[in-house]
Scaffold this motif. Structure first.
Motif, PDB file in Angstrom:
ATOM      1  N   GLN A 135       0.748  -1.232   0.081  1.00 48.80           N
ATOM      2  CA  GLN A 135       0.039  -0.134  -0.154  1.00 48.80           C
ATOM      3  C   GLN A 135       1.051   1.347   0.121  1.00 48.80           C
ATOM      4  O   GLN A 135       2.283   1.148   0.363  1.00 48.80           O
ATOM      5  N   ARG A 189      -4.623   9.994  -8.686  1.00 51.03           N
ATOM      6  CA  ARG A 189      -4.535   9.676  -6.955  1.00 51.03           C
ATOM      7  C   ARG A 189      -5.000  11.032  -6.306  1.00 51.03           C
ATOM      8  O   ARG A 189      -5.299  11.866  -6.728  1.00 51.03           O
ATOM      9  N   GLN A 191      -5.843  12.164  -1.981  1.00 52.04           N
ATOM     10  CA  GLN A 191      -5.864  11.886  -0.767  1.00 52.04           C
ATOM     11  C   GLN A 191      -6.467  12.922   0.289  1.00 52.04           C
ATOM     12  O   GLN A 191      -6.712  14.048  -0.431  1.00 52.04           O
ATOM     13  N   ALA A 208      -7.854   9.164   3.901  1.00 53.15           N
ATOM     14  CA  ALA A 208      -8.371   8.165   3.070  1.00 53.15           C
ATOM     15  C   ALA A 208      -7.220   8.589   1.804  1.00 53.15           C
ATOM     16  O   ALA A 208      -7.086   9.686   1.478  1.00 53.15           O
ATOM     17  N   SER A 209      -7.208   7.507   0.861  1.00 53.55           N
ATOM     18  CA  SER A 209      -6.195   7.691  -0.294  1.00 53.55           C
ATOM     19  C   SER A 209      -6.887   6.760  -1.256  1.00 53.55           C
ATOM     20  O   SER A 209      -7.262   5.518  -0.768  1.00 53.55           O
ATOM     21  N   LEU A 210      -6.747   6.954  -2.499  1.00 52.12           N
ATOM     22  CA  LEU A 210      -6.997   6.347  -3.589  1.00 52.12           C
ATOM     23  C   LEU A 210      -6.280   6.367  -4.634  1.00 52.12           C
ATOM     24  O   LEU A 210      -5.497   7.365  -5.103  1.00 52.12           O
ATOM     25  N   THR A 211      -5.634   5.233  -5.205  1.00 50.54           N
ATOM     26  CA  THR A 211      -5.027   5.302  -6.468  1.00 50.54           C
ATOM     27  C   THR A 211      -5.414   4.363  -7.663  1.00 50.54           C
ATOM     28  O   THR A 211      -5.780   2.884  -7.467  1.00 50.54           O
ATOM     29  N   LYS A 212      -5.479   4.779  -8.810  1.00 52.18           N
ATOM     30  CA  LYS A 212      -5.883   3.936 -10.007  1.00 52.18           C
ATOM     31  C   LYS A 212      -4.654   4.582 -11.071  1.00 52.18           C
ATOM     32  O   LYS A 212      -4.380   5.390 -11.224  1.00 52.18           O
ATOM     33  N   TYR A 232      -7.222   1.344  -2.322  1.00 48.36           N
ATOM     34  CA  TYR A 232      -7.374   2.348  -1.603  1.00 48.36           C
ATOM     35  C   TYR A 232      -6.956   1.978  -0.019  1.00 48.36           C
ATOM     36  O   TYR A 232      -7.161   0.794   0.282  1.00 48.36           O
ATOM     37  N   SER A 233      -6.921   3.054   0.766  1.00 52.64           N
ATOM     38  CA  SER A 233      -6.873   2.929   2.218  1.00 52.64           C
ATOM     39  C   SER A 233      -7.470   3.970   2.992  1.00 52.64           C
ATOM     40  O   SER A 233      -7.714   5.094   2.539  1.00 52.64           O
ATOM     41  N   THR A 234      -7.950   3.491   4.095  1.00 49.61           N
ATOM     42  CA  THR A 234      -8.902   4.553   5.003  1.00 49.61           C
ATOM     43  C   THR A 234      -8.152   4.283   6.431  1.00 49.61           C
ATOM     44  O   THR A 234      -7.603   3.269   6.662  1.00 49.61           O
TER      45      THR A 234
END
Length: 988
Positions: A135, A189, A191, A208-212, A232-234
């Motif tokens: 992650q 991305r 955050q 929170a973060s999101l990556t595609k 993604y991470s939360t």
């Protein structure tokens, strides 16, 4: 008034080494104390010794990277930490984990029962399985990397060191952040973070973060991009501080990934053509040459020939299939000719070559990757006395992993013939469902006219841990840290290999009604749940039942329970000299339930003579008796540090580390009348290390220059290393030494200009007298022996006397009986005669050729091969030199600070196996990164552009040798390609 030296002493440290803040972003000034000059290097507060203290006051080899440091160097995940730390290397492994190596010591043991050598912690909670190296970092306060054994406070699984990710926790001031980023490969991305004080004593924080992004690699066969990211991470946390004496915080972090990430990279092979003759005996048959070929040769991975495909002409299952028919071409008894499933002597990889681009593969099966991880943590602190605090840390974690990909990542030639319009023995139409249109339908892999293979790696884990500590601080010349902890960890790991020829064999060959001498008269084994038929699992890979024998399955169920008590004392001998002494007692218990693999095992052979397949289980996987292991160990450290001034620290230490042993997976449960295994250890031993270190660290030129150096020597006992033997990861133990130097420097001659660098020198050596069988070179150059590829049930290659092989192949029946004859050299046979009572030699069979031979007694190591001398070899993944240099300059334009930074990293050559052959050698490689940052201090806006891997290098950073029956192909790992991006962040 208490002196500065006494204040330093009261902070107390626990081990020797040195510390350095490497790299800094535009927010570097935030790290510096207000009293420091604007040109000083700056400081950072760490908890490497489970107490807050200046990193420069910690005599332990720790590198601490703040969030600003990480962002400036574009270190976005754990795998990139090596670019900032001397004598560190990283690579993914072949299955579901990774190898983070510090000072030549990493995790080279592959087993569900093995432990990591580097303890990976989330906010000081150790996590045996985790996704912190997959992650991306989210709302991080800092990352601390402790080098060297941490035998007291961290204990087990910290023989190489500790990586500790410290998140930002809730605070009493409102703040928020939003960040958006876009880049090449369709990267997107985002955050966010918000910290809300609900009351004066209760605060909450969310992040929170999101990556595609699209795939880095290209599948030329399907014209698709693979190895993408969708994750993604939360994190939610709450903190309560009702008084100066008590505080608590609760954290929940969740990570999820669902994409087509590739677990491994390209698969390389230098084709082994096999001998054209043995002695005076010519070997004209392509299948016989294949049986004397190991598939791939031990040639450098950098040679042009490495981009070939293995010699598959000796594959046992294909040899069988060449004699198993699809029917006749005519219903006329006198005019018909047999049509076989696969043409005799076929090599599915004949003429197959691969692209030289490591980012291109050719497969009809794109990878799939899913991972999920949850960590819950509760921390309590209570000040018992003014100078004594009680700490409690409770953590629970769950982790699941699913990864499937093409097993070879290159395409075979078409191998199946068309079953349409064929006729059976009685002249009736044949079952056209066998291979309609020349495409065999496999329940897991689908329809194909080629050999198709894929694997599946699954892992499900859960862990609960509890630690209590009582710690003093200040109040005199002596302080202490006493504690106890407990870990309960459970895992189930499954690894599958699917191949459509396995399924074909299970359905049409291993069936008691089959008559090999009239190969077209067989019947399909429809129901494998009863009788002698091998069960074929009809469920898809996405929802696999897992009880079939038409695929290989390694099932491993392990539980670990560990408890420990520990303590450290810190004694100020005088204002400049301090002694630290610590001990830890650890008790580990591991319980393993072994499940033998059951590929193609059933009750009877196709000839009706007896159990050629060697098994008695036709469906499912029967557990063996539980294996219980227990170890106890005393570890700790002794440190003496001297601080003649506020700017210099000199230290020396001795520390001892320990890591538990475990069990090797069980081999297939085969009747010894069919396969006579050479004995292999079912367990492996724990690791122990004695480490000595001296060093100096200093702040010079009024804090503008930080210069540190250290030297270390490790004496390692029973280092754990694995290789694939008999279809299992065989873990072996070797004694070794490791020694080296580490230099780190930071120079800030002006407030706007900064240079930082680190340099590591490392020399590892395996002890004299150590040896192991190299599966890539079993004969070790002895011309009197040669390598033989066995019958399908015999999992590994073996060696046979060259003169006896010549005798067999020169005999008039040698060509006819070469398959079973060569197989018996490896301790297995097709049961074409009667065994002696011990099932160790086939006397009537060997009598045909005029000799008697028993591989278990007449060959080195039972026919497995000659031991390779490992004495003096280097440990794997231990480059002699690692180096990094970074420089940045800031210009001030109105309200904007504009910073340009460049980083260059290089590591020298190393080896990926303990044998240190030319095949094992990994060339040195380098990496360059550039960032351009604009920060508006008034509006709290940060705009950044970056380029990573600026020169688009694709080095081989690690490799993995597959099994004998996978023809000794090599999976390689490389870096991500050049990526660039642009981001905007706003703080509130």
């Amino acid at each position: 008034m208490v002196s500065a030296a006494c204040n330093r002493a009261r902070l107390a440290v626990t081990a020797s080494a040195f510390a350095l803040v490497v790299a800094a972003g535009p927010a570097l000034a935030q790290d510096a104390a207000p009293s420091q000059d604007a040109t000083s290097v700056g400081d950072i507060i760490v908890t490497a010794q489970k107490r807050e203290q200046s990193i420069q006051d910690v005599p332990i080899a720790v590198t601490a990277l703040s969030a600003e440091n990480l962002d400036a160097m574009k270190i976005e995940g754990g795998s990139e930490l090596m670019r900032a730390i001397p004598n560190v290397s990283f690579s993914k492994n072949n299955f579901s984990m990774y190898n983070f190596s510090i000072r030549g010591i990493g995790t080279k043991a592959i087993s569900a029962a093995s432990d990591p050598a580097v303890a990976v912690s989330f906010n000081n909670s150790p996590l045996i399985r985790n996704r912190l190296f997959e992650q991306e970092y989210l709302d991080v306060n800092r990352v601390e990397v402790l080098r060297g054994p941490q035998g007291t406070l961290y204990g087990r699984n910290a023989t190489a060191g500790v990586v500790n990710m410290i998140p930002n926790l809730p605070g009493p001031i409102f703040e928020a952040m939003l960040k958006a980023e876009a880049g090449n490969y369709g990267s997107a991305r985002g955050q966010m973070m918000v910290n809300i004080p609900l009351t004066d004593t209760f605060w909450v924080r969310g992040a929170a973060s999101l990556t595609k992004r699209d795939g880095f690699d290209h599948n030329t066969f399907l014209n698709t991009d693979i190895n993408n990211r969708d994750l993604y991470s939360t994190r939610l946390s709450a903190a309560w501080e009702p008084s100066d004496r008590f505080n608590a915080n609760l954290i929940w972090e969740h990570f999820n990934e669902d994409d087509n990430r590739s677990r491994t990279g390209k698969q390389l092979c230098t084709r082994d053509p096999g001998p054209s003759q043995v002695g005076a005996a010519p070997i004209a048959n392509i299948a016989d040459r294949g049986r004397m070929s190991q598939g791939c040769l031990p040639v450098s991975l950098y040679s042009d020939s490495a981009y070939g495909a293995p010699n598959g002409s000796g594959l046992s299952q294909l040899y069988i299939l060449s004699g198993v028919g699809l029917g006749y071409d005519s219903p006329d008894l006198f005019a018909r000719n047999p049509v076989y499933a696969i043409n005799a002597g076929v090599d599915p990889y004949e003429g197959v070559t691969q692209s030289r681009n490591l980012r291109e593969v050719a497969t009809s099966y794109d990878p799939k990757f899913r991972a999920s991880n949850d960590v819950f943590q509760l921390n309590l602190e209570y000040k018992i006395l003014e100078n004594v605090t009680f700490h409690s840390q409770t953590a629970y974690a769950e982790d699941s992993f699913y990864s499937t990909q093409d097993y070879a990542r290159y395409m075979s030639n078409p191998i199946f013939n068309d079953s349409d319009g064929r006729y059976g023995v009685q002249g009736q139409p044949w079952d056209t469902a066998t291979a309609p249109g020349g495409r065999f339908i496999d329940p897991q892999l689908g329809a194909s006219n080629r050999m198709e293979a894929a694997d599946l790696s699954l892992s499900d884990n859960r862990q609960w841990s509890q630690e209590f500590r009582v710690q003093s601080h200040g109040g005199g010349r002596f302080n202490f840290n006493l504690g106890a902890n407990y870990i309960d960890f459970k895992t189930e790991d499954n690894y599958y290999v699917f191949n459509n020829t396995f399924t074909y064999l299970a359905k049409y060959f291993y069936d008691a009604t089959t008559d090999l001498f009239s190969p077209i008269s067989y019947n399909e084994c429809v129901d494998g749940s009863e009788g002698e038929c091998i069960y074929v699992d009809q469920t898809p890979i996405s929802n696999l039942a897992g009880d079939g024998h038409n695929y290989f399955r390694s099932k491993n169920v392990v539980s670990t329970r560990s408890w420990a008590v520990f303590g450290e004392g810190y004694f100020d001998i005088n204002s400049d000299l301090r002694l630290t002494a610590g001990l830890r007692y650890t008790d580990d218990t591991k319980k393993t339930i072994p499940y033998p693999s059951q590929l193609l095992l059933g009750s009877w052979d196709a000839l009706g003579f007896g159990p050629t397949s060697g098994g008695s289980v036709v469906r499912g996987y029967v557990p063996m008796e539980e294996v219980k292991q227990n170890w106890s160990a005393v570890t700790g450290r002794l440190v003496l540090d001297w601080k003649p001034s506020d700017d210099i620290l000199v230290y020396g230490s001795y520390s001892r580390g320990y890591k538990g042993g475990g069990t090797n997976p069980p081999r297939a449960d085969i009747n010894p009348a069919v396969v006579q295994y050479q004995a292999l250890s079912s367990t492996f031993e724990p690791e122990y290390v004695n480490a000595f270190e001296i060093g100096i660290k200093s702040d010079l030129d009024e804090g503008r220059l930080r210069l540190n150096a250290s030297a270390f020597y490790y004496n390692y006992k029973d280092y754990q290393v694995s290789q694939i033997v008999d279809r299992i990861s065989l873990n072996e133990n070797f004694d070794a030494t490791s020694m080296g130097l580490e230099l780190e420097a930071v120079w800030r001659p002006t407030p706007d200009f900064r240079i930082d660098a680190n340099l590591g020198f490392l020399k590892t050596r395996i002890a004299d007298g150590e040896g192991s069988i190299d599966v890539m070179n079993r004969t070790q150059g002895n011309k009197e022996w040669m390598t033989i590829r066995p019958w399908v049930q015999v999992p590994s290659n073996c060696i046979a006397p060259t003169d006896l092989v010549e005798q067999v192949m020169s005999h008039p029946l040698g060509q006819m009986l070469s398959g079973p004859a060569l197989a018996v050299f490896c301790g297995g046979s097709q049961r074409l005669g009667s065994y002696d009572p011990d099932f160790q030699s086939l006397y009537p069979f060997w009598a045909i050729f005029g000799f008697n031979y028993n591989p278990l007694t007449d060959a080195p190591n039972g026919g497995r091969g000659f031991d390779a001398d490992l004495g003096g070899n280097e440990l794997p993944n231990a480059p002699r030199v690692t180096a990094n240099i970074g420089a940045q300059y800031t210009w001030h334009l109105a309200n904007w600070g504009v910073t340009l930074r460049g980083d260059y990293y290089r590591q020298s050559s190393s080896y990926f196996r303990i044998f240190n052959t030319d095949y094992d050698r990994l060339k040195g490689w380098d990496n360059a990164n550039i960032t351009f940052t604009m920060e508006n201090s008034e509006d709290n806006i940060i705009v950044q552009a970056y380029v990573k891997n600026a020169f688009d290098k694709a080095p081989i950073v690690d490799a993995f040798t597959n099994s004998d029956d996978s023809m000794l192909t090599t999976n390689v790992f490389t870096l991500d390609p050049r990526v660039f991006g642009f981001s905007v962040a706003k703080r509130f």
